[in-house]
Design a protein around this motif. Structure first.
Motif, short mmCIF file in Angstrom:
data_model
loop_
_atom_site.label_atom_id
_atom_site.label_comp_id
_atom_site.label_asym_id
_atom_site.label_seq_id
_atom_site.Cartn_x
_atom_site.Cartn_y
_atom_site.Cartn_z
N GLY A 266 -9.26 -27.09 -23.38
CA GLY A 266 -8.77 -27.53 -24.69
C GLY A 266 -9.72 -27.20 -25.82
O GLY A 266 -9.49 -27.58 -26.97
N ALA A 267 -10.79 -26.44 -25.51
CA ALA A 267 -11.79 -26.12 -26.54
C ALA A 267 -11.24 -25.20 -27.62
O ALA A 267 -11.80 -25.11 -28.72
CB ALA A 267 -13.02 -25.48 -25.89
N LEU A 268 -10.13 -24.49 -27.32
CA LEU A 268 -9.57 -23.54 -28.28
C LEU A 268 -8.55 -24.18 -29.21
O LEU A 268 -8.12 -23.55 -30.18
CB LEU A 268 -8.91 -22.38 -27.53
CG LEU A 268 -9.83 -21.53 -26.64
CD1 LEU A 268 -9.02 -20.56 -25.82
CD2 LEU A 268 -10.85 -20.79 -27.48
N ASN A 269 -8.17 -25.42 -28.93
CA ASN A 269 -7.10 -26.05 -29.71
C ASN A 269 -7.42 -26.18 -31.19
O ASN A 269 -6.57 -26.02 -32.05
CB ASN A 269 -6.77 -27.43 -29.13
CG ASN A 269 -6.17 -27.34 -27.74
OD1 ASN A 269 -5.75 -26.27 -27.32
ND2 ASN A 269 -6.15 -28.44 -27.01
N GLY A 270 -8.67 -26.50 -31.51
CA GLY A 270 -9.05 -26.69 -32.91
C GLY A 270 -9.65 -25.48 -33.57
O GLY A 270 -10.18 -25.54 -34.68
N LEU A 271 -9.55 -24.32 -32.87
CA LEU A 271 -10.21 -23.10 -33.35
C LEU A 271 -9.68 -22.64 -34.71
O LEU A 271 -10.44 -22.39 -35.65
CB LEU A 271 -10.01 -22.00 -32.31
CG LEU A 271 -10.98 -20.84 -32.30
CD1 LEU A 271 -12.40 -21.32 -32.11
CD2 LEU A 271 -10.61 -19.86 -31.19
#
Length: 383
Positions: A31-36
């Motif tokens: 989920g690290a890419l969700n707020g990218l």
């Protein structure tokens, strides 16, 4: 057929491909890419067309961990295309910039396509990966310039920028930090010669797994999906590697390559012009074929010619991949365009029309790399 398939895939360097794919899967499931995209928007949103520039920035960061142009385009389409339209951006610009930003995954390391080329061409995997860094940044810069030109030329293409406070900017960096740290570690280890590309890929996969655990996403279902997708993608690529080696052996046994080299070397035109014609061939092939297939089928034939003319195989590979990637946003194949059209529920013709200005931007970078090889070879020569 008895010996080549086994020897083709029995190479330590090939392990980098499934490991980089596994790293990308772990990061995506963390989920690290969700707020990218939102983080990039906060950082550059004040500039006119800032959200469109943010889509390019998010594409560049996503490219550094995904290694897949289509996956990058699909993720960006879900996260950014709708938001761009909601903020008042032109539909063509919104779709076109996202489709084009997806192509960055082919060039910015660790790119699976670069690893595949290095193995097919028998160049060093580490130097080939590092060689893609400056061209990748140049492509990202060209897309940003293209966005700025479109906004200037087309009235109403983008709304005014939205400013953010310094505290918001600092908070937004938290979403980018894990990805950037992992990128620096993986590419830095290869560049400094501390590890091989395969070892760095293993460290990257471990980093992705730790990120999934830290963020509380380490579940049975996520692990199953990450491993399943990694195995599926790896088997597909290794099958192409296997078939490419059989094809390459046939080419060698047939004696076609020496004849082509001899025939082309004797032509009364400059070597650079010959390589230019070959490069144009790759541009055309990109319109109709998958990039992995293009490399597998053509490199055993074209690379000996290019090397006989005195050109560097790593430089040639970067130029070839850049030109072949243009096919992802041009008709008739345009895989990134199909992905973005489906994710954003836009007509195909709208996405294709929006992509055309970015095709010229990427081709401009291709010309730059063609005439100034040191842009590609500078970093590998420092290793």
């Amino acid at each position: 057929m008895q010996t080549i398939p086994q020897s083709a895939v029995n190479k330590n360097s090939l392990a980098a491909i499934p490991l980089f794919i596994l790293m990308a899967q772990f990061i995506m499931h963390s989920g690290a890419l969700n707020g990218l995209f939102e983080s990039a928007r906060v950082l550059v949103g004040r500039i006119p067309g800032g959200t469109a520039h943010a889509a390019v920035g998010a594409g560049a960061v996503f490219a550094s961990v995904s290694g897949s142009s289509t996956a990058a385009a699909a993720t960006l389409a879900h996260t950014s295309t709708v938001k761009l339209i909601e903020q008042g951006y032109d539909r063509k610009l919104s779709a076109g910039v996202v489709a084009a930003a997806g192509t960055l995954a082919a060039m910015i390391p660790p790119s699976v396509l670069l690893v595949f080329y290095a193995i097919t061409a028998e160049t060093g995997v580490g130097p080939t990966l590092v060689a893609g860094f400056i061209p990748g940044l140049l492509v990202a810069a060209s897309l940003i310039v293209a966005v700025a030109i479109i906004i200037k030329a087309r009235e109403g293409a983008a709304p005014r920028g939205e400013s953010s406070t310094w505290s918001e900017k600092l908070r937004s960096l938290k979403a980018l930090l894990p990805i950037l740290v992992l990128f620096v570690v993986v590419v830095g280890l290869v560049f400094l010669g501390i590890t091989t590309a395969t070892e760095a890929a293993a460290i990257g996969a471990l980093g992705g797994l730790l990120l999934m655990i830290i963020r509380g996403k380490f579940t049975r279902q996520n692990m199953k999906e990450a491993l399943s997708e990694s195995v599926s993608s790896s088997v597909m690529i290794l099958t192409i590697v296997l078939a490419a080696h059989v094809f390459g052996h046939f080419i060698v046994e047939s004696g076609i390559t020496p004849r082509i080299v001899e025939g082309i070397s004797g032509l009364p035109i400059p070597p650079l012009a010959i390589v230019g014609v070959i490069a144009l061939g790759y541009l055309v092939l990109g319109f109709f074929m998958d990039q992995l297939a293009i490399i597998a089928l053509t490199v055993p034939v074209t690379l000996p010619v290019v090397e006989a003319l005195g050109f560097d195989p790593i430089w040639f590979g970067i130029v070839v991949i850049l030109l072949a990637e243009v096919g992802l946003i041009t008709p008739p194949l345009g895989l990134n365009v199909f992905v973005v059209a489906r994710a954003s529920r836009m007509p195909l013709e709208t996405v294709f029309a929006g992509s055309i200005p970015f095709v010229f931007a990427i081709l401009a970078v291709g010309l730059l790399l063609f005439f100034f090889p040191q842009l590609v070879l500078f970093l590998p020569e420092l290793m």
